[in-house]
Design a protein around this motif. Structure first.
Motif, PDB file in Angstrom:
ATOM      1  N   ARG A 106     -14.057  -0.295  10.247  1.00 35.16           N
ATOM      2  CA  ARG A 106     -12.863  -0.771   9.459  1.00 35.16           C
ATOM      3  C   ARG A 106     -12.793  -0.286   8.073  1.00 35.16           C
ATOM      4  NH1 ARG A 106      -9.328  -3.037  10.631  1.00 35.16           N
ATOM      5  NH2 ARG A 106      -9.295  -4.524   9.204  1.00 35.16           N
TER       6      ARG A 106
ATOM      7  N   PHE B  62       4.393  -4.321   3.529  1.00 34.29           N
ATOM      8  CA  PHE B  62       4.400  -4.836   4.770  1.00 34.29           C
ATOM      9  C   PHE B  62       3.897  -6.409   4.680  1.00 34.29           C
ATOM     10  CE2 PHE B  62      -0.314  -4.574   5.273  1.00 34.29           C
ATOM     11  CZ  PHE B  62      -0.631  -3.767   4.371  1.00 34.29           C
TER      12      PHE B  62
ATOM     13  N   GLY C 211       6.165   1.192  11.964  1.00 30.80           N
ATOM     14  CA  GLY C 211       5.036   0.315  12.068  1.00 30.80           C
ATOM     15  C   GLY C 211       4.029   0.412  10.833  1.00 30.80           C
ATOM     16  N   ARG C 212       4.277   1.548   9.747  1.00 32.92           N
ATOM     17  CA  ARG C 212       3.579   1.606   8.565  1.00 32.92           C
ATOM     18  C   ARG C 212       4.656   1.731   7.375  1.00 32.92           C
ATOM     19  NH1 ARG C 212      -0.659   5.957   8.612  1.00 32.92           N
ATOM     20  NH2 ARG C 212       0.885   7.479   7.719  1.00 32.92           N
ATOM     21  N   TYR C 213       4.493   0.686   6.610  1.00 35.43           N
ATOM     22  CA  TYR C 213       5.209   0.457   5.431  1.00 35.43           C
ATOM     23  C   TYR C 213       4.660   0.174   4.123  1.00 35.43           C
ATOM     24  CZ  TYR C 213       7.947  -0.813   9.397  1.00 35.43           C
ATOM     25  OH  TYR C 213       8.532  -0.729  10.784  1.00 35.43           O
TER      26      TYR C 213
ATOM     27  N   GLN D 113       1.570  -9.451   6.115  1.00 35.52           N
ATOM     28  CA  GLN D 113       0.364 -10.046   7.033  1.00 35.52           C
ATOM     29  C   GLN D 113       0.100 -11.498   7.054  1.00 35.52           C
ATOM     30  OE1 GLN D 113      -3.359  -8.216   4.903  1.00 35.52           O
ATOM     31  NE2 GLN D 113      -3.149  -6.483   6.354  1.00 35.52           N
TER      32      GLN D 113
ATOM     33  N   GLU E 230       1.195   4.187   1.549  1.00 31.83           N
ATOM     34  CA  GLU E 230       0.924   4.981   2.520  1.00 31.83           C
ATOM     35  C   GLU E 230       1.909   6.097   2.901  1.00 31.83           C
ATOM     36  OE1 GLU E 230      -2.106   3.337   5.401  1.00 31.83           O
ATOM     37  OE2 GLU E 230      -0.986   1.371   4.976  1.00 31.83           O
TER      38      GLU E 230
ATOM     39  N   ALA F 192      -6.763 -10.101   9.521  1.00 29.35           N
ATOM     40  CA  ALA F 192      -5.076  -9.981   9.018  1.00 29.35           C
ATOM     41  C   ALA F 192      -4.497  -9.456  10.238  1.00 29.35           C
ATOM     42  CB  ALA F 192      -5.063  -9.050   7.811  1.00 29.35           C
TER      43      ALA F 192
ATOM     44  N   ARG G 219       0.736  -1.028   0.091  1.00 26.76           N
ATOM     45  CA  ARG G 219       0.101  -0.080   0.114  1.00 26.76           C
ATOM     46  C   ARG G 219       0.895   1.236   0.099  1.00 26.76           C
ATOM     47  NH1 ARG G 219      -4.396  -1.702   4.943  1.00 26.76           N
ATOM     48  NH2 ARG G 219      -4.884  -3.658   4.040  1.00 26.76           N
TER      49      ARG G 219
ATOM     50  N   GLY H 192      -0.931  -7.791  11.242  1.00 28.45           N
ATOM     51  CA  GLY H 192       0.262  -6.826  10.754  1.00 28.45           C
ATOM     52  C   GLY H 192       1.487  -7.521  11.252  1.00 28.45           C
TER      53      GLY H 192
ATOM     54  N   ARG I  88       4.030  -5.400  12.846  1.00 26.15           N
ATOM     55  CA  ARG I  88       3.696  -4.717  14.133  1.00 26.15           C
ATOM     56  C   ARG I  88       3.617  -5.643  15.199  1.00 26.15           C
ATOM     57  NH1 ARG I  88      -1.047  -0.719  12.165  1.00 26.15           N
ATOM     58  NH2 ARG I  88       0.120   0.275  10.611  1.00 26.15           N
TER      59      ARG I  88
ATOM     60  N   ALA J 178      -2.827  -0.608  16.114  1.00 29.46           N
ATOM     61  CA  ALA J 178      -3.877  -1.890  15.337  1.00 29.46           C
ATOM     62  C   ALA J 178      -2.783  -2.892  15.010  1.00 29.46           C
ATOM     63  CB  ALA J 178      -4.766  -1.250  14.427  1.00 29.46           C
ATOM     64  N   ILE J 179      -2.842  -3.886  15.707  1.00 26.84           N
ATOM     65  CA  ILE J 179      -1.814  -5.088  15.640  1.00 26.84           C
ATOM     66  C   ILE J 179      -2.780  -6.131  14.356  1.00 26.84           C
ATOM     67  CG2 ILE J 179      -2.486  -6.416  17.641  1.00 26.84           C
ATOM     68  CD1 ILE J 179       0.242  -6.959  17.821  1.00 26.84           C
ATOM     69  N   LEU J 180      -3.848  -6.052  14.366  1.00 27.51           N
ATOM     70  CA  LEU J 180      -4.804  -6.822  13.472  1.00 27.51           C
ATOM     71  C   LEU J 180      -6.152  -6.410  13.394  1.00 27.51           C
ATOM     72  CD1 LEU J 180      -6.782  -9.364  14.794  1.00 27.51           C
ATOM     73  CD2 LEU J 180      -4.557  -9.693  15.798  1.00 27.51           C
ATOM     74  N   GLY J 181      -6.798  -6.706  12.237  1.00 31.00           N
ATOM     75  CA  GLY J 181      -8.108  -6.398  12.073  1.00 31.00           C
ATOM     76  C   GLY J 181      -8.826  -7.499  11.306  1.00 31.00           C
TER      77      GLY J 181
HETATM   78  P1  AMP Z   1      -6.234  -4.061   7.300  1.00 31.40           P
HETATM   79  O1  AMP Z   1      -6.044  -4.939   6.016  1.00 31.40           O
HETATM   80  O2  AMP Z   1      -6.183  -2.539   6.852  1.00 31.40           O
HETATM   81  O3  AMP Z   1      -7.472  -4.507   8.319  1.00 31.40           O
HETATM   82  O4  AMP Z   1      -4.945  -4.404   8.113  1.00 31.40           O
HETATM   83  C1  AMP Z   1      -4.817  -5.186   9.054  1.00 31.40           C
HETATM   84  C2  AMP Z   1      -3.558  -5.151   9.699  1.00 31.40           C
HETATM   85  O5  AMP Z   1      -2.550  -4.772   8.790  1.00 31.40           O
HETATM   86  C3  AMP Z   1      -3.606  -3.769  10.498  1.00 31.40           C
HETATM   87  O6  AMP Z   1      -4.193  -3.911  11.968  1.00 31.40           O
HETATM   88  C4  AMP Z   1      -1.809  -3.471  10.903  1.00 31.40           C
HETATM   89  O7  AMP Z   1      -1.356  -4.202  11.593  1.00 31.40           O
HETATM   90  C5  AMP Z   1      -1.515  -4.351   9.202  1.00 31.40           C
HETATM   91  N1  AMP Z   1      -1.379  -3.119   8.659  1.00 31.40           N
HETATM   92  C6  AMP Z   1      -2.025  -2.574   7.525  1.00 31.40           C
HETATM   93  N2  AMP Z   1      -1.394  -1.625   6.849  1.00 31.40           N
HETATM   94  C7  AMP Z   1      -0.069  -1.552   7.073  1.00 31.40           C
HETATM   95  C8  AMP Z   1       1.063  -0.963   6.698  1.00 31.40           C
HETATM   96  N3  AMP Z   1       1.035   0.141   5.741  1.00 31.40           N
HETATM   97  N4  AMP Z   1       2.404  -1.234   7.422  1.00 31.40           N
HETATM   98  C9  AMP Z   1       2.331  -2.271   8.399  1.00 31.40           C
HETATM   99  N5  AMP Z   1       1.222  -2.898   8.766  1.00 31.40           N
HETATM  100  C10 AMP Z   1       0.088  -2.589   8.179  1.00 31.40           C
END
Ligand code: AMP
Length: 465
Positions: free
Chosen positions: A303, A165, A160-162, A167, A155, A350, A153, A352, A355, A325-328
């Protein structure tokens, strides 16, 4: 100097030991819950994500790595296109008239062939559901699948944001007749996650739980949101102004501080759940209470992906700071239909992994297996002998690092200590002749002569002494 691209990074030893530790623990837990691994491609057709994740989400509207795949070269374009038609439609194109006829009926195909739009996967649920449909996995009943892999992504990078990354995720998906809609599956997934985090030694996590209802509830809720937004949306950010019209639920994704007080006043989905959704949500909570998994209800949690329905959740972790957010995850009962499949309710999550590794208290050194023994050839011709011995030991699962006959003994000792080896084994001409080798314990300093055949047991046995 060429560096790794912004938002991507190299994972180096010893940190990779932590990643392996996490992945091994995760695989163990998945095995206990009878989940099986699925590996889908890293890139997919763009429309897969547009249709499942949702056009109006941040992921699809701003963050995807999308490109037009190269088609044929200019000069042979049409000829190769016709070859493709012949092959696909099983007919032969011999004259101009056929060509013209074809060109009318196959414009779409030509467009596809010239270059289809592809995207690096920003998440893995869409790919899993695509595979479910493509391989008719409903014939297997309920599918319990997990995956581990990179996602992409665009971003803004921070700790913690890459942009690349990792999953770790899982999905339970299947036809309704296989029980895929049951609240028992939601609870099973959530209990699995609690077990996993505990097993890894991640403390102080919080499970935030919500139900985002079904399309039934969503229509009424969207209407109420639109109404509530109308008088105030003028004061909100440009994104929210657009979302208010196209997809008001996404207003809750807004991170702009000035918008938050307004968002606080908006109606919540919890007031709009119909009876079946309300009952479903209650049953999930009842099972969680019965197995002793604690949770917090949070009716702001919607979400950032459109495909969720009913149960939605996040696990947060205090030590992670802004990116907590460690996972969602959540339920996605209508996702399969939205990409042309049969009814296939499902629920997934998923984690992360980046994280998760950050949140681990353990250090990489603690989970890394150091060499059991450093095999040190001493003198000319000894590389050959040492290689044979190392091969024998490795076959017995001894972790061996191997030296070099040009090293003096002192250098071999230094290298062995630096590697953290427990033993050093000297392979010189005399030892080879005698069939017994000097084995020195680098921790205790004790040195013994050990017959060749007894070496593996001696080296491994010491581990437990
Ligand atoms: P999501 O797919 O958006 O529901 O994200 C699920 C999990 O993936 C999040 O809770 C984060 O732990 C991790 N995550 C999402 N985007 C990133 C990112 N850009 N870098 C690192 N971890 C991420």
């Amino acid at each position: 100097m060429i560096k790794a691209v912004r938002g991507t990074r190299d994972l180096l030893p010893p940190e990779t030991a932590l990643w392996n530790f996490v992945e091994a623990a995760v695989r163990d837990v998945f095995r206990a819950y009878n989940f099986h691994e699925i590996r889908t491609p890293i890139f997919e057709e763009t429309q897969l994500f547009a249709r499942s994740v949702g056009e109006e989400t941040d992921i699809v509207s701003k963050e995807m790595y999308t490109w037009k795949d190269r088609g044929g070269t200019q000069s042979d374009e049409f000829g190769r296109f016709l070859d493709l038609i012949e092959e696909k439609l099983d007919l032969s194109v011999t004259d101009a008239r056929d060509q013209i006829k074809l060109s009318r009926s196959t414009r779409g195909l030509y467009g596809q062939w010239k270059g289809e739009s592809l995207t690096l996967r920003p998440e893995n649920t869409a790919g899993v559901v695509r595979a479910y449909i493509e391989h008719k996995l409903w014939e297997r009943g309920l599918n319990k699948l997990y995956y581990i892999g990179p996602q992409f992504r665009r971003e803004r990078p921070q700790k913690g944001r890459y942009r690349q990354f990792y999953q770790i995720g899982a999905e339970i998906i299947g036809p309704p007749s296989a029980g895929s809609e049951s609240p028992a599956r939601d609870a099973e997934i959530l209990e699995l996650l609690a077990t996993l985090l505990d097993r890894l030694g991640i403390e102080n996590w919080t499970l935030q739980l919500n139900s985002v209802g079904c399309p039934n509830d969503r229509a009424a809720y969207n209407e109420a949101l639109r109404k509530a937004l109308e008088p105030v949306v003028g004061q909100m950010c440009a994104d929210c102004q657009r979302r208010a019209v196209t997809n008001p639920l996404r207003v809750f994704d807004c991170k702009v501080p000035a918008d938050q007080p307004i968002i606080e006043t908006l109606p919540r989905i919890s007031q709009f759940l119909d009876e079946p959704c309300r009952r479903h949500f209650e049953q999930v909570q009842e099972i969680l209470k019965s197995v002793g998994v604690e949770f917090q209800l949070n009716d702001r949690l919607v979400r950032g992906l459109d495909y969720y329905s009913r149960t939605a959740f996040e696990f947060t972790h205090g030590a992670l700071g802004a990116q907590n957010a460690i996972l969602g995850g959540g339920r996605y009962d209508g996702l399969s239909e939205s990409i042309g499949g049969p009814s296939a309710p499902g629920i997934g999550f998923a984690i992360g992994e980046d994280r998760m590794v950050l949140a681990l208290k353990k250090s990489a050194d603690a989970v890394q297996r150091k060499p059991d023994v450093y095999v040190a050839p001493l003198g000319a011709g000894m590389d050959r002998e040492a290689a044979r011995l190392a091969r024998e030991l490795r076959r017995h699962d001894v972790v061996v690092d191997l030296g070099d006959e040009t090293f003096r003994l002192k250098k071999s000792f230094e290298t062995a200590s630096k590697l953290g080896a427990r033993f050093i084994l000297i392979v010189g001409e005399n030892e080879v002749k005698a069939g017994a080798f000097a084995l020195k314990n680098l921790e205790s300093g004790e040195q013994v002569s050990v017959p060749r055949a007894e070496l593996p047991q001696k080296i491994l046995a010491r581990e437990h002494s």
